[in-house]
Design a protein around this motif. Structure first.
Motif, mmCIF file in Angstrom:
data_model
loop_
_atom_site.group_PDB
_atom_site.id
_atom_site.type_symbol
_atom_site.label_atom_id
_atom_site.label_comp_id
_atom_site.label_asym_id
_atom_site.label_seq_id
_atom_site.Cartn_x
_atom_site.Cartn_y
_atom_site.Cartn_z
ATOM 1 N N ARG A 25 -1.008 -4.112 6.724
ATOM 2 C CA ARG A 25 -0.109 -3.312 5.874
ATOM 3 C C ARG A 25 1.193 -4.058 5.566
ATOM 4 N NH1 ARG A 25 -1.144 2.004 5.445
ATOM 5 N NH2 ARG A 25 0.072 1.646 3.576
ATOM 6 N N VAL A 70 3.673 3.688 5.615
ATOM 7 C CA VAL A 70 3.110 3.296 6.906
ATOM 8 C C VAL A 70 3.922 3.907 8.041
ATOM 9 C CG1 VAL A 70 2.190 1.119 6.028
ATOM 10 C CG2 VAL A 70 4.413 1.150 7.097
ATOM 11 N N GLY A 83 0.838 -1.201 0.000
ATOM 12 C CA GLY A 83 0.000 0.000 0.000
ATOM 13 C C GLY A 83 0.867 1.242 0.000
#
Length: 152
Positions: free
Chosen positions: A141, A94, A91
Motif C-alpha cells: 500500500r 489505509v 490505493g
C-alpha cells in the motif's frame, strides 16, 4: 552553518556511492525535474513537496534520473535529494496498526497521497510515520519500497 555543510557533504557522499535502482526522497521544498542531466535542459516539473519519494534509475555525474509515484521520469540534481526513506500511500485509505498484522489495533488512518517516513519493513509490513502519527502499514500500500524489500 558548519553542521549544514557537514550534512550536505554526507548526503553528497551517500548519493555518489549508491548504485541504481534505489529509493530516495526530495529534500528541497522546491525541486525542478529536467528533461536531461544539466541546468541547460528545460524543466519539465516543479515539485513543491519535500519528502516525496523518488526512485533513482540512472546516475550521471551530479544528476539522477528519477521516477516519481505517478511514473513521471526526468533528471534531478543530487543536492535536491535525501537518502531518507519515505513512502506515498497508494490505493484507498489505509490503516496504520500497532503491530504488523491485519487484525492488530488501528492507531491511525491515512488517505491516498499521504507521505510518511519508512523506518522498517519486513514480512510485508512497514513502520510508517506521518509527523509522529505512526503504525504498521501493508508494504503493498506504499510506493517507495520494492515488493518484499526489507529495511532496517
Amino acid at each position: 552553518m558548519a553542521l549544514g555543510l557537514l550534512s550536505a557533504s554526507i548526503a553528497d557522499a551517500w548519493a555518489q556511492q549508491r548504485k541504481p535502482p534505489y529509493y530516495a526522497s526530495i529534500a528541497a521544498s522546491k525541486a525542478r525535474m529536467r528533461t536531461g542531466p544539466g541546468r541547460n535542459y528545460p524543466a519539465s516539473w516543479l515539485y513543491q513537496r519535500a519528502d516525496l519519494p523518488v526512485k533513482v534509475i540512472e546516475v550521471y555525474n551530479d544528476w539522477r534520473k528519477v521516477e516519481d509515484p505517478d511514473g513521471t521520469q526526468g533528471w534531478m540534481q543530487v543536492a535536491l535529494m535525501s537518502p531518507t526513506r519515505t513512502g506515498y500511500i497508494v490505493g484507498g485509505i489505509v490503516e496504520l496498526r500497532d503491530a504488523p498484522r491485519g487484525n492488530a489495533r488501528i492507531n491511525w488512518r491515512a488517505a491516498p497521497g499521504v507521505i510518511g517516513r519508512i523506518s522498517k519493513c519486513e514480512r510485508g509490513w512497514c513502520w510508517f510515520d506521518v509527523k509522529g502519527r505512526a503504525g504498521y502499514v501493508e508494504q503493498n500500500r506504499i510506493w517507495g519500497t520494492d515488493p518484499g524489500e526489507e529495511i532496517d
